[in-house]
Write an enzyme that holds these catalytic residues in place. Structure first.
Site, PDB file in Angstrom:
ATOM      1  N   HIS A  68      10.540   5.166  -0.990  1.00 35.41           N
ATOM      2  CA  HIS A  68       9.154   5.630  -1.001  1.00 35.41           C
ATOM      3  C   HIS A  68       8.775   5.911   0.449  1.00 35.41           C
ATOM      4  O   HIS A  68       8.794   5.004   1.273  1.00 35.41           O
ATOM      5  CB  HIS A  68       8.285   4.502  -1.580  1.00 35.41           C
ATOM      6  CG  HIS A  68       6.880   4.900  -1.853  1.00 35.41           C
ATOM      7  ND1 HIS A  68       6.000   5.253  -0.865  1.00 35.41           N
ATOM      8  CD2 HIS A  68       6.186   4.988  -3.003  1.00 35.41           C
ATOM      9  CE1 HIS A  68       4.833   5.536  -1.408  1.00 35.41           C
ATOM     10  NE2 HIS A  68       4.919   5.380  -2.707  1.00 35.41           N
ATOM     11  N   HIS A 103       3.087  -4.623   2.323  1.00 35.03           N
ATOM     12  CA  HIS A 103       2.794  -3.982   3.590  1.00 35.03           C
ATOM     13  C   HIS A 103       1.835  -4.819   4.414  1.00 35.03           C
ATOM     14  O   HIS A 103       0.903  -5.421   3.889  1.00 35.03           O
ATOM     15  CB  HIS A 103       2.137  -2.629   3.229  1.00 35.03           C
ATOM     16  CG  HIS A 103       1.891  -1.716   4.364  1.00 35.03           C
ATOM     17  ND1 HIS A 103       0.926  -0.739   4.316  1.00 35.03           N
ATOM     18  CD2 HIS A 103       2.462  -1.617   5.564  1.00 35.03           C
ATOM     19  CE1 HIS A 103       0.938  -0.067   5.442  1.00 35.03           C
ATOM     20  NE2 HIS A 103       1.855  -0.585   6.226  1.00 35.03           N
ATOM     21  N   GLU A 157      -7.007   0.068   6.486  1.00 34.09           N
ATOM     22  CA  GLU A 157      -6.956   1.031   5.389  1.00 34.09           C
ATOM     23  C   GLU A 157      -8.137   0.831   4.444  1.00 34.09           C
ATOM     24  O   GLU A 157      -8.235  -0.197   3.781  1.00 34.09           O
ATOM     25  CB  GLU A 157      -5.655   0.850   4.595  1.00 34.09           C
ATOM     26  CG  GLU A 157      -4.399   0.883   5.444  1.00 34.09           C
ATOM     27  CD  GLU A 157      -3.150   0.596   4.624  1.00 34.09           C
ATOM     28  OE1 GLU A 157      -3.248   0.490   3.388  1.00 34.09           O
ATOM     29  OE2 GLU A 157      -2.078   0.457   5.230  1.00 34.09           O
ATOM     30  N   TYR A 160      -4.962   4.262 -10.058  1.00 29.88           N
ATOM     31  CA  TYR A 160      -4.078   4.246  -8.887  1.00 29.88           C
ATOM     32  C   TYR A 160      -2.838   3.430  -9.232  1.00 29.88           C
ATOM     33  O   TYR A 160      -2.944   2.333  -9.795  1.00 29.88           O
ATOM     34  CB  TYR A 160      -4.841   3.645  -7.708  1.00 29.88           C
ATOM     35  CG  TYR A 160      -4.042   3.512  -6.444  1.00 29.88           C
ATOM     36  CD1 TYR A 160      -3.552   4.644  -5.785  1.00 29.88           C
ATOM     37  CD2 TYR A 160      -3.775   2.268  -5.900  1.00 29.88           C
ATOM     38  CE1 TYR A 160      -2.822   4.521  -4.617  1.00 29.88           C
ATOM     39  CE2 TYR A 160      -3.043   2.136  -4.728  1.00 29.88           C
ATOM     40  CZ  TYR A 160      -2.566   3.271  -4.102  1.00 29.88           C
ATOM     41  OH  TYR A 160      -1.840   3.138  -2.949  1.00 29.88           O
ATOM     42  N   HIS A 217      -8.123  -2.953   3.143  1.00 29.25           N
ATOM     43  CA  HIS A 217      -7.029  -3.792   3.620  1.00 29.25           C
ATOM     44  C   HIS A 217      -7.054  -3.667   5.124  1.00 29.25           C
ATOM     45  O   HIS A 217      -6.586  -2.690   5.700  1.00 29.25           O
ATOM     46  CB  HIS A 217      -5.711  -3.351   2.987  1.00 29.25           C
ATOM     47  CG  HIS A 217      -5.766  -3.402   1.488  1.00 29.25           C
ATOM     48  ND1 HIS A 217      -5.614  -2.312   0.677  1.00 29.25           N
ATOM     49  CD2 HIS A 217      -6.023  -4.448   0.659  1.00 29.25           C
ATOM     50  CE1 HIS A 217      -5.746  -2.679  -0.600  1.00 29.25           C
ATOM     51  NE2 HIS A 217      -5.998  -3.971  -0.632  1.00 29.25           N
ATOM     52  N   HIS A 276      -0.912  -6.591   1.941  1.00 33.48           N
ATOM     53  CA  HIS A 276      -1.375  -6.060   0.650  1.00 33.48           C
ATOM     54  C   HIS A 276      -0.199  -5.392  -0.042  1.00 33.48           C
ATOM     55  O   HIS A 276       0.879  -5.267   0.529  1.00 33.48           O
ATOM     56  CB  HIS A 276      -2.537  -5.088   0.852  1.00 33.48           C
ATOM     57  CG  HIS A 276      -2.241  -3.993   1.833  1.00 33.48           C
ATOM     58  ND1 HIS A 276      -2.318  -4.178   3.191  1.00 33.48           N
ATOM     59  CD2 HIS A 276      -1.844  -2.715   1.666  1.00 33.48           C
ATOM     60  CE1 HIS A 276      -1.998  -3.064   3.808  1.00 33.48           C
ATOM     61  NE2 HIS A 276      -1.694  -2.152   2.915  1.00 33.48           N
TER      62      HIS A 276
HETATM   63 FE   LIG Z   1      -1.030  -0.140   3.292  1.00 36.55          FE
END
Ligand SMILES: [Fe+2]
Length: 455
Positions: A306, A349, A355, A364, A379, A385
Site C-alpha cells: 500500500h 502508523h 492528520e 472509509y 490523528h 492510529h
Molecule cells: Fe496516518
C-alpha cells in the site's frame, strides 16, 4: 466564451448588467476575461484613461519579487478602486472563528479524536457567523500553519462582504450548495467539488437551496499548488484542465454594505455605500478556482503493498522545507484494490505530520463504522492510529481478488504542525468519547511460532 443568453439570476435580482455565468479551464493560468466588450486594455496594464471610466488596480498574491514561476497577481478594471471599498474599521467578535495560536489550557489536544457531524443550529447563520473552528496549527502572525473549520450556513449574506487577509480558504462542501459571488466572478459549489478563495479576495456567500455544511482549511502559509508527480509523469491525479476559474462578473449596486475583514486573527467591519464586487474585467493568474473531485484520477498499487497516502494528494501548500508541506489536501475516493498478498487498508502508523480527516460521503475502508459523512477525525502529531479491529480482520482474512472500493469519498488536511483543538471542538461539537475503543479488540496474535495465532 461568455454566453450572453445566460445572464445570471444574481444579475437580474440586482437590476444590473453583465454578470455572466461560466468558467475558464486551467490551474494557475494567465487568464483574461471581461464582462463588457473592450473593458480590458490592449497590450498594457495602466492606460492613461481606462475604458468605461474604470479604475485599473493590481491585486498582488505574491511579493513583487517572487520567482517568476511562483509570481501571482491580477489586474482588475473596476468601477471604484478598492480603497473606496473600505473606511474606518471597528473590531467585531466572531467567537467561533479562531486562529492559531489558540492553545486552551482546559483542552487536551493530545489524543486520537473523532466527531459526529456537527448539527445545524436553530439560529440563522451566515458564512461568517456559521464558521466553527475545530483545530488550529502554526501561527497566523507569521503566516505558517492552518485552521480547520466546519461551516454551518442557513442564510445568505445580505449586502455583506468578506475577505481574509490572513489566509486562502479551501472549501470542501459536504451538504448543500453555495454561491460565492467574488470580485473576479461567480463560483457555484456543491458537494464533491472544492474551491479555493485566495487571500485578499472579496466575496459574498449565498445559499442556493437548503442548509449547507462542509469543511474549510484555512491556509495561513504559501498558496496551494499541484503536487509534483515525479515518475508518475504528466498525467493522472489532479489534472490542470479540470480546475475552473469564473469569468468576470460585476455588480453596480449602490446600497449600504458591510465589509468584514479577517486580519491577524481579528475581525473588523467597515461600512460603504455600494457593492465592492465591481470588477468589470481582469487578467492575471491570481484568482478563485473550483475543482470537481470526481475528476481526480487516483494512482495506486497494481501488484503488492500500500503506497503512502501522499499518492492521493490533490493539492499541496509548501512550508519552505522541501517535501514537508504546510498542508497537503489528500483525497480517498472510489478505486480498485488489486494488490496480491497484501494488507490492503492503510497500515498502522505514527506520523510526524498531523492528520485531520473528514468524510464527504460513504464508508472509509479503515473505519467501516463510526466515521460517518459530515464527521471528522484527528490523528495528531506522533499519535498512533490505523484500522480498527473490524477492518483489520476483514483485510487479514478476506479473499484477495480485485475489489472495488465504492461509495467512498473522504479527505485529509495533513500539516507539519501539531493541531490544537478549540474549546468548541472539545466541549460543544459531538466528540465521540469512545473513539479509541475501536482498537480495544485488536488481539495479540504473537505466540512464538512463525505462523502466529490467527484464530
Ligand atoms: Fe496516518
Amino acid at each position: 466564451m461568455n454566453d450572453l443568453s445566460k445572464i445570471s439570476g444574481l444579475t437580474r435580482a440586482a437590476g444590473i448588467s453583465a454578470l455572466h455565468e461560466g468558467y475558464m479551464p486551467g490551474f494557475g493560468n494567465d487568464f483574461e476575461t471581461e464582462a463588457l466588450p473592450g473593458a480590458l486594455p490592449d497590450g498594457m496594464n495602466s492606460p492613461q484613461r481606462c475604458a468605461y471610466g474604470l479604475y485599473g488596480e493590481q491585486l498582488s498574491g505574491t511579493a513583487f519579487t517572487a520567482p517568476s514561476h511562483q509570481n501571482e497577481r491580477t489586474w482588475c478594471y473596476r468601477i471604484r478602486p478598492a480603497v473606496k471599498h473600505v473606511g474606518r474599521f471597528s473590531k467585531i467578535d466572531l467567537p467561533y472563528w479562531q486562529s492559531a495560536p489558540n492553545v486552551d489550557p482546559d483542552v487536551i489536544s493530545l489524543g486520537q479524536y473523532r466527531w459526529d457531524p456537527v448539527p445545524h443550529a436553530q439560529e440563522s447563520l451566515t458564512w461568517l457567523t456559521g464558521m466553527r473552528t475545530m483545530t488550529t496549527a502554526g501561527d497566523v502572525y507569521t503566516q505558517v500553519g492552518m485552521a480547520s473549520h466546519i461551516y454551518l450556513v442557513t442564510a445568505s449574506m445580505q449586502d455583506e462582504y468578506f475577505y481574509s487577509a490572513d489566509s486562502e480558504l479551501l472549501v470542501v462542501p459536504q451538504e448543500g450548495r453555495l454561491r460565492f459571488c467574488t470580485e473576479l466572478g461567480v463560483i457555484d459549489l456543491e458537494p464533491k467539488e472544492i474551491a479555493i478563495l485566495p487571500r485578499g479576495l472579496v466575496y459574498r456567500v449565498e445559499l442556493i437551496d437548503g442548509p449547507a455544511r462542509g469543511f474549510v482549511c484555512e491556509n495561513y502559509g504559501q498558496k496551494f499548488d499541484l503536487p509534483g508527480r515525479g515518475p508518475i509523469g504528466a498525467n493522472c491525479m489532479a489534472n490542470r484542465r479540470d480546475f475552473k476559474t469564473p469569468v468576470a462578473a460585476f455588480e453596480e449596486r449602490e446600497t449600504r454594505s458591510r465589509v468584514v475583514i479577517k486580519w491577524q486573527g481579528q475581525f473588523h467591519e467597515t461600512w460603504i455605500g455600494h457593492s465592492p464586487l465591481d470588477v468589470v474585467a481582469w487578467h492575471g493568474n491570481y484568482a478563485p478556482v473550483k475543482y470537481d473531485l470526481r475528476t481526480y484520477c487516483p494512482v495506486g498499487a497494481v501488484l503488492f503493498d500500500h503506497p503512502d497516502p501522499s499518492i492521493f494528494t490533490v493539492l499541496t501548500a509548501p512550508s519552505g522545507v522541501e517535501g514537508t508541506a504546510n498542508i497537503d489536501f489528500v483525497l480517498f475516493r472510489e478505486r480498485w484494490m488489486v494488490a496480491e498478498n497484501t494488507f490492503r487498508p492503510p497500515w498502522y502508523h505514527k506520523n510526524v505530520m498531523s492528520e485531520l480527516m473528514g468524510n464527504i460521503y460513504g464508508e472509509y475502508d479503515a473505519k467501516p463504522q463510526g466515521f460517518v459523512p459530515g464527521g471528522m477525525s484527528l490523528h495528531n502529531m506522533m499519535l498512533p492510529h490505523g484500522p480498527d479491529n473490524e477492518a483489520f480482520e476483514k483485510a487479514s482474512f478476506g479473499e484477495l481478488k480485485p475489489g472495488k472500493l465504492d461509495n467512498t469519498m473522504s479527505f485529509m488536511f495533513e500539516t507539519r504542525f501539531p493541531q490544537h483543538l478549540t474549546r468548541f471542538a472539545a466541549q460543544e461539537a459531538p466528540l465521540q468519547d469512545d473513539y479509541i475503543d475501536c482498537w480495544d479488540s485488536l488481539k495479540k496474535r504473537f505466540d512464538g511460532t512463525p505462523e502466529g495465532n490467527w484464530d
